[in-house]
Design a protein around this motif. Structure first.
Motif, PDB file in Angstrom:
ATOM      1  N   PHE A  99       0.853  -1.176   0.000  1.00 39.35           N
ATOM      2  CA  PHE A  99       0.000   0.000   0.000  1.00 39.35           C
ATOM      3  C   PHE A  99       0.894   1.233   0.000  1.00 39.35           C
ATOM      4  O   PHE A  99       2.114   1.133   0.201  1.00 39.35           O
ATOM      5  CB  PHE A  99      -0.949   0.012   1.204  1.00 39.35           C
ATOM      6  N   PHE A 100       0.322   2.380  -0.244  1.00 41.52           N
ATOM      7  CA  PHE A 100       1.103   3.617  -0.279  1.00 41.52           C
ATOM      8  C   PHE A 100       0.708   4.490   0.891  1.00 41.52           C
ATOM      9  O   PHE A 100      -0.467   4.809   1.081  1.00 41.52           O
ATOM     10  CB  PHE A 100       0.870   4.373  -1.592  1.00 41.52           C
ATOM     11  N   ASP A 101       1.676   4.832   1.713  1.00 41.65           N
ATOM     12  CA  ASP A 101       1.465   5.700   2.855  1.00 41.65           C
ATOM     13  C   ASP A 101       1.807   7.134   2.462  1.00 41.65           C
ATOM     14  O   ASP A 101       2.877   7.389   1.911  1.00 41.65           O
ATOM     15  CB  ASP A 101       2.352   5.245   4.020  1.00 41.65           C
ATOM     16  N   ASP A 102       0.902   8.058   2.739  1.00 43.25           N
ATOM     17  CA  ASP A 102       1.116   9.450   2.331  1.00 43.25           C
ATOM     18  C   ASP A 102       2.368  10.062   2.953  1.00 43.25           C
ATOM     19  O   ASP A 102       2.981  10.962   2.372  1.00 43.25           O
ATOM     20  CB  ASP A 102      -0.102  10.303   2.707  1.00 43.25           C
ATOM     21  N   LYS A 103       2.758   9.581   4.116  1.00 47.16           N
ATOM     22  CA  LYS A 103       3.930  10.151   4.801  1.00 47.16           C
ATOM     23  C   LYS A 103       5.226   9.424   4.459  1.00 47.16           C
ATOM     24  O   LYS A 103       6.253  10.047   4.197  1.00 47.16           O
ATOM     25  CB  LYS A 103       3.711  10.136   6.314  1.00 47.16           C
ATOM     26  N   SER A 104       5.168   8.094   4.461  1.00 52.93           N
ATOM     27  CA  SER A 104       6.411   7.325   4.287  1.00 52.93           C
ATOM     28  C   SER A 104       6.551   6.670   2.920  1.00 52.93           C
ATOM     29  O   SER A 104       7.579   6.061   2.618  1.00 52.93           O
ATOM     30  CB  SER A 104       6.505   6.247   5.372  1.00 52.93           C
ATOM     31  N   GLY A 105       5.526   6.777   2.075  1.00 50.59           N
ATOM     32  CA  GLY A 105       5.618   6.208   0.736  1.00 50.59           C
ATOM     33  C   GLY A 105       5.255   4.739   0.697  1.00 50.59           C
ATOM     34  O   GLY A 105       4.417   4.271   1.478  1.00 50.59           O
ATOM     35  N   PRO A 106       5.862   3.959  -0.219  1.00 52.23           N
ATOM     36  CA  PRO A 106       5.520   2.537  -0.379  1.00 52.23           C
ATOM     37  C   PRO A 106       5.704   1.758   0.914  1.00 52.23           C
ATOM     38  O   PRO A 106       6.723   1.899   1.598  1.00 52.23           O
ATOM     39  CB  PRO A 106       6.488   2.053  -1.468  1.00 52.23           C
ATOM     40  N   ASN A 107       4.722   0.940   1.235  1.00 53.44           N
ATOM     41  CA  ASN A 107       4.777   0.162   2.465  1.00 53.44           C
ATOM     42  C   ASN A 107       4.083  -1.173   2.223  1.00 53.44           C
ATOM     43  O   ASN A 107       3.537  -1.414   1.137  1.00 53.44           O
ATOM     44  CB  ASN A 107       4.101   0.938   3.601  1.00 53.44           C
ATOM     45  N   THR A 108       4.077  -2.027   3.239  1.00 52.10           N
ATOM     46  CA  THR A 108       3.516  -3.362   3.089  1.00 52.10           C
ATOM     47  C   THR A 108       2.889  -3.823   4.401  1.00 52.10           C
ATOM     48  O   THR A 108       3.465  -3.598   5.474  1.00 52.10           O
ATOM     49  CB  THR A 108       4.602  -4.393   2.698  1.00 52.10           C
ATOM     50  N   ASN A 109       1.732  -4.449   4.295  1.00 53.47           N
ATOM     51  CA  ASN A 109       1.175  -5.197   5.419  1.00 53.47           C
ATOM     52  C   ASN A 109       1.438  -6.677   5.198  1.00 53.47           C
ATOM     53  O   ASN A 109       1.208  -7.198   4.099  1.00 53.47           O
ATOM     54  CB  ASN A 109      -0.329  -4.965   5.541  1.00 53.47           C
ATOM     55  N   VAL A 110       1.912  -7.339   6.219  1.00 54.60           N
ATOM     56  CA  VAL A 110       2.105  -8.785   6.167  1.00 54.60           C
ATOM     57  C   VAL A 110       0.995  -9.436   6.982  1.00 54.60           C
ATOM     58  O   VAL A 110       0.801  -9.099   8.153  1.00 54.60           O
ATOM     59  CB  VAL A 110       3.478  -9.191   6.733  1.00 54.60           C
ATOM     60  N   VAL A 111       0.259 -10.343   6.355  1.00 58.18           N
ATOM     61  CA  VAL A 111      -0.832 -11.036   7.035  1.00 58.18           C
ATOM     62  C   VAL A 111      -0.446 -12.500   7.204  1.00 58.18           C
ATOM     63  O   VAL A 111      -0.080 -13.176   6.233  1.00 58.18           O
ATOM     64  CB  VAL A 111      -2.155 -10.909   6.256  1.00 58.18           C
ATOM     65  N   ILE A 112      -0.517 -12.957   8.444  1.00 50.86           N
ATOM     66  CA  ILE A 112      -0.173 -14.338   8.781  1.00 50.86           C
ATOM     67  C   ILE A 112      -1.461 -15.049   9.167  1.00 50.86           C
ATOM     68  O   ILE A 112      -2.262 -14.529   9.942  1.00 50.86           O
ATOM     69  CB  ILE A 112       0.830 -14.400   9.957  1.00 50.86           C
ATOM     70  N   ARG A 113      -1.663 -16.259   8.619  1.00 49.95           N
ATOM     71  CA  ARG A 113      -2.891 -17.003   8.882  1.00 49.95           C
ATOM     72  C   ARG A 113      -2.570 -18.427   9.318  1.00 49.95           C
ATOM     73  O   ARG A 113      -1.649 -19.061   8.785  1.00 49.95           O
ATOM     74  CB  ARG A 113      -3.776 -17.054   7.634  1.00 49.95           C
ATOM     75  N   SER A 114      -3.353 -18.930  10.252  1.00 49.69           N
ATOM     76  CA  SER A 114      -3.233 -20.323  10.677  1.00 49.69           C
ATOM     77  C   SER A 114      -4.458 -20.702  11.492  1.00 49.69           C
ATOM     78  O   SER A 114      -5.090 -19.838  12.111  1.00 49.69           O
ATOM     79  CB  SER A 114      -1.974 -20.543  11.522  1.00 49.69           C
ATOM     80  N   ARG A 115      -4.793 -21.977  11.497  1.00 47.27           N
ATOM     81  CA  ARG A 115      -5.876 -22.452  12.356  1.00 47.27           C
ATOM     82  C   ARG A 115      -5.368 -22.809  13.748  1.00 47.27           C
ATOM     83  O   ARG A 115      -6.157 -23.001  14.662  1.00 47.27           O
ATOM     84  CB  ARG A 115      -6.547 -23.675  11.718  1.00 47.27           C
ATOM     85  N   ASP A 116      -4.065 -22.907  13.890  1.00 44.37           N
ATOM     86  CA  ASP A 116      -3.444 -23.280  15.158  1.00 44.37           C
ATOM     87  C   ASP A 116      -2.941 -22.021  15.857  1.00 44.37           C
ATOM     88  O   ASP A 116      -2.049 -21.351  15.339  1.00 44.37           O
ATOM     89  CB  ASP A 116      -2.284 -24.236  14.881  1.00 44.37           C
ATOM     90  N   PRO A 117      -3.493 -21.658  17.018  1.00 42.94           N
ATOM     91  CA  PRO A 117      -3.066 -20.434  17.694  1.00 42.94           C
ATOM     92  C   PRO A 117      -1.568 -20.389  17.995  1.00 42.94           C
ATOM     93  O   PRO A 117      -0.934 -19.333  17.873  1.00 42.94           O
ATOM     94  CB  PRO A 117      -3.892 -20.434  18.991  1.00 42.94           C
ATOM     95  N   GLN A 118      -1.003 -21.534  18.387  1.00 43.16           N
ATOM     96  CA  GLN A 118       0.424 -21.561  18.697  1.00 43.16           C
ATOM     97  C   GLN A 118       1.257 -21.377  17.430  1.00 43.16           C
ATOM     98  O   GLN A 118       2.274 -20.658  17.444  1.00 43.16           O
ATOM     99  CB  GLN A 118       0.789 -22.871  19.389  1.00 43.16           C
ATOM    100  N   ALA A 119       0.839 -22.002  16.347  1.00 38.75           N
ATOM    101  CA  ALA A 119       1.558 -21.842  15.087  1.00 38.75           C
ATOM    102  C   ALA A 119       1.471 -20.399  14.611  1.00 38.75           C
ATOM    103  O   ALA A 119       2.442 -19.838  14.081  1.00 38.75           O
ATOM    104  CB  ALA A 119       0.989 -22.789  14.027  1.00 38.75           C
ATOM    105  N   LEU A 120       0.299 -19.781  14.794  1.00 39.82           N
ATOM    106  CA  LEU A 120       0.133 -18.381  14.404  1.00 39.82           C
ATOM    107  C   LEU A 120       1.038 -17.476  15.215  1.00 39.82           C
ATOM    108  O   LEU A 120       1.691 -16.575  14.667  1.00 39.82           O
ATOM    109  CB  LEU A 120      -1.328 -17.966  14.590  1.00 39.82           C
TER     110      LEU A 120
END
Length: 253
Positions: free
Chosen positions: A211-232
């Protein structure tokens, strides 16, 4: 009846039916809503198809999807006009007859009296043999559920009411959990490292969303998914550690 927490994945597909979607005249608002709803209860949406109001295409798509997934949700094509052919196509796919259903007729008689319940509106009471009705409080005109296929209206408010009706009856698996981490780094800065984390944490999945942040420019969100809470938790900690290393390396260069 819900089977919440089952270790066996429960999967689904959406079949969107209608020329108006493919022409762009109508903008679909149902796919995202259904996807969020299913994710929240532990059903994995695996595929979405959009088909025109063509009988052979609808039947072929329906047969392909219903043999592949736990559930198929269809939207559109169950109204009062000549091109509302979804019910007939579902009956053909299952090889069952279709006719006016007394239960559906009784529902529409609550809303339409005398000549108002005309031939066009009666089309909405034609239900494949053996199907259960899916009622809704918005229009009273029902959808239906046959086998693993759930047939719903295309109008978003009516579809949502129908989904609320069937949701508690669906079998569900373990709910997918997720964490989102703001990387404060560009996607290209962490692409290789994310691939390494994916190999090291097979019980979790990693997605990067620039995504593009108006203040800092190009940026990224990392999304982590799992069905196991400990693994997540372990995978999320690994992402934070990776980001610290990457940003330290970028700062030093």
């Amino acid at each position: 009846m819900n089977d919440a927490g089952s270790d066996t994945p429960v999967t689904a597909a959406i079949l969107v039916i209608g020329d108006e979607i493919l022409s762009g005249r109508t903008k679909d608002k149902n796919i995202g809503y259904i996807a969020e709803y299913l994710t929240a209860i532990g059903v994995d949406l695996r595929e979405v198809r959009v088909v025109a109001d063509v009988e052979d295409d609808i039947v072929a798509a329906l047969n392909a999807l219903r043999h592949r997934y736990s559930y198929v949700f269809t939207t559109g094509g169950i109204g009062p006009t000549h091109d509302d052919i979804t019910a007939d196509c579902v009956a053909k796919a299952f090889g069952v007859p279709i006719d006016y259903d007394p239960r559906a007729v009784a529902l529409l008689k609550q809303r339409f009296q005398g000549p108002d319940l005309n031939e066009a509106r009666m089309r909405m009471t034609r239900i494949p043999h053996g199907a259960d009705l899916v009622t809704n409080k918005v229009s009273l005109a029902p959808g239906f559920w046959i086998g693993n296929v759930i047939v719903m209206a295309g109008v978003p408010s009516i579809m949502q009411a129908m989904l609320d009706e069937v949701g508690p009856k669906l079998k569900t698996g373990k709910r997918m959990l997720s964490e989102s981490v703001r990387a404060d780094a560009r996607e290209g800065d962490i692409g290789t490292e994310l691939g390494e984390l994916a190999k090291a944490h097979p019980d979790a999945s990693f997605g990067s969303y620039p995504f593009f942040d108006d203040k800092s420019g190009p940026n990224t969100n990392v999304v982590i998914r799992s069905r196991d809470p400990q693994a997540l938790a372990a995978a999320t900690a690994a992402v934070h550690d990776m980001l610290r290393r990457v940003k330290a390396k970028l700062k030093a260069s």
